[in-house]
Enzyme design. Structure first.
Site, PDB file in Angstrom:
ATOM      1  CG  ASP A 143      -1.771   1.232   1.342  1.00 15.52           C
ATOM      2  OD1 ASP A 143      -2.840   1.242   0.710  1.00 15.52           O
ATOM      3  OD2 ASP A 143      -1.375   2.190   2.038  1.00 15.52           O
ATOM      4  CE1 TYR A 175       0.864   7.504   2.800  1.00 13.51           C
ATOM      5  CE2 TYR A 175       1.211   5.252   2.028  1.00 13.51           C
ATOM      6  CZ  TYR A 175       0.478   6.175   2.747  1.00 13.51           C
ATOM      7  OH  TYR A 175      -0.632   5.742   3.436  1.00 13.51           O
ATOM      8  CE  LYS A 179      -3.699   4.805   1.047  1.00 10.80           C
ATOM      9  NZ  LYS A 179      -2.273   4.432   0.924  1.00 10.80           N
ATOM     10  CG  HIS A 235      -4.365   9.731   0.943  1.00 14.16           C
ATOM     11  ND1 HIS A 235      -3.017   9.727   0.695  1.00 14.16           N
ATOM     12  CD2 HIS A 235      -4.494   9.224   2.187  1.00 14.16           C
ATOM     13  CE1 HIS A 235      -2.371   9.244   1.728  1.00 14.16           C
ATOM     14  NE2 HIS A 235      -3.252   8.936   2.659  1.00 14.16           N
TER      15      HIS A 235
END
Length: 328
Positions: free
Chosen positions: A93, A98, A123, A162
């Site tokens: 994930d 990120y 996301k 997200h």
């Protein structure tokens, strides 16, 4: 919803709650008792394993345990993902936020595994200012993760919004872009993260794909978010649990440590097992090889109904969240 492979116990993800089970305290208690009974009856015959999967409403299968890479720096992310894949994880994930989508993809390409063997999620955090621009942002992520090979188009298995924080127009724009990404083969399933009941309900008016296939929210014994969990169960939305080990903040919690001692496991292993027995898809994160392995070693034991109830009793509502509780 159907669970594939070794794990097919009855759970609210897999069959609807009885109509009388509402989100009142009484209804929750009845629902928990109902599913606890179903779980104890079926899990004996079909124990969970690292290869267990759950089937989304679009019939795509997802591994029941995922590997989270939030705050996994680019310099270590490839190594962490590689070790996770060697350990047996088949679900990773990531997110645009990120900044390690490319590293996730690199680890999979270098693993020797076929692309189809690994379930990859990312996301989108914010809309681009129009569906076409937002679609461009989605395609960019897919390209970082899986650029395709030969005549095979690259894709992600799951693409999520997200956060609902951009407002209703941004949510609509991102969802419509995600629907187009599915149509062109860039995503196999789509969903949301941190969405409450109202956010998902508003989508009924304009979404072509409804309900979303997944809602990823913070879940652990201290933050059980029962209203949105009940809602997702009733509407065939798979629930992913982020921060399932509470970022190790409960490592010395008396109740958790006592249970860990009872089962000769770590607190993290007990918390991940709790999520699995709840029917959620936990996404534990670590960059430490030994802990990556430890977090996958959650199948040689089963929490009793009594101990599950004990952990259920730790719920603190929204104040138990370390990241955020959804707004319903």
């Amino acid at each position: 919803m159907v669970v594939q492979g070794p794990q097919s116990h009855l759970h609210p993800h897999h069959e609807p709650l009885p109509a009388s089970f509402q989100t009142t305290d009484k209804g929750r208690a009845e629902a928990e008792a109902y599913h606890s009974q179903s779980h104890s009856q079926a899990s004996t015959m079909h124990p969970l394993s690292l290869t267990s999967t759950i089937t989304l409403s679009n019939k795509l299968t997802m591994p029941r345990l995922g590997f989270g890479i939030y705050l996994s720096d680019r310099s270590v992310c490839v190594a962490s993902c590689t070790h996770a894949l060697k350990t047996g994880y088949r679900h990773i994930d990531s997110a645009q936020f990120y900044a390690n989508e490319a590293e996730m993809g690199e680890a999979v390409r270098n693993s020797g595994l076929a692309r189809e063997e690994v379930f990859l999620t990312t996301k989108i955090l914010s809309a681009g200012g129009g569906v076409e621009r937002t679609l461009g942002k989605l395609r960019e992520s897919v390209g970082k993760i899986d650029s395709g090979t030969g005549d095979k188009k690259g894709y992600v298995d799951l693409f999520l919004i997200h956060s609902p924080s951009g407002g209703p127009e941004a949510r609509k724009e991102m969802w419509q872009a995600l629907e187009r990404l599915v149509d062109e083969g860039g995503a196999r399933s789509i969903g949301v993260s941190n969405f409450g009941v109202g956010h998902i309900e508003e989508m009924r008016e304009w979404a072509k794909v409804w309900p979303p296939h997944v809602n990823q929210i913070e879940l652990h014994p201290w933050c059980q978010q029962r209203t949105i969990v009940d809602y997702c169960n009733k509407n065939n939305i798979v629930i992913q649990a982020y921060s399932p080990i509470v970022r190790n903040q409960k490592a010395h919690d008396p109740t958790a440590t006592e249970l860990a001692k009872k089962y000769s496991k770590t607190v993290s292993q007990v918390l991940i097992r709790y999520c699995l027995q709840k029917g959620w898809v936990p996404l534990p994160k670590s960059d430490t090889p030994s802990r990556i392995e430890e977090n996958a070693d959650v199948y040689g034991f089963e929490l009793s109904d009594e101990d599950m109830a004990t952990l259920d009793g730790l719920d603190q509502g929204p104040k138990g969240a370390i990241v955020q509780a959804v707004k319903n």
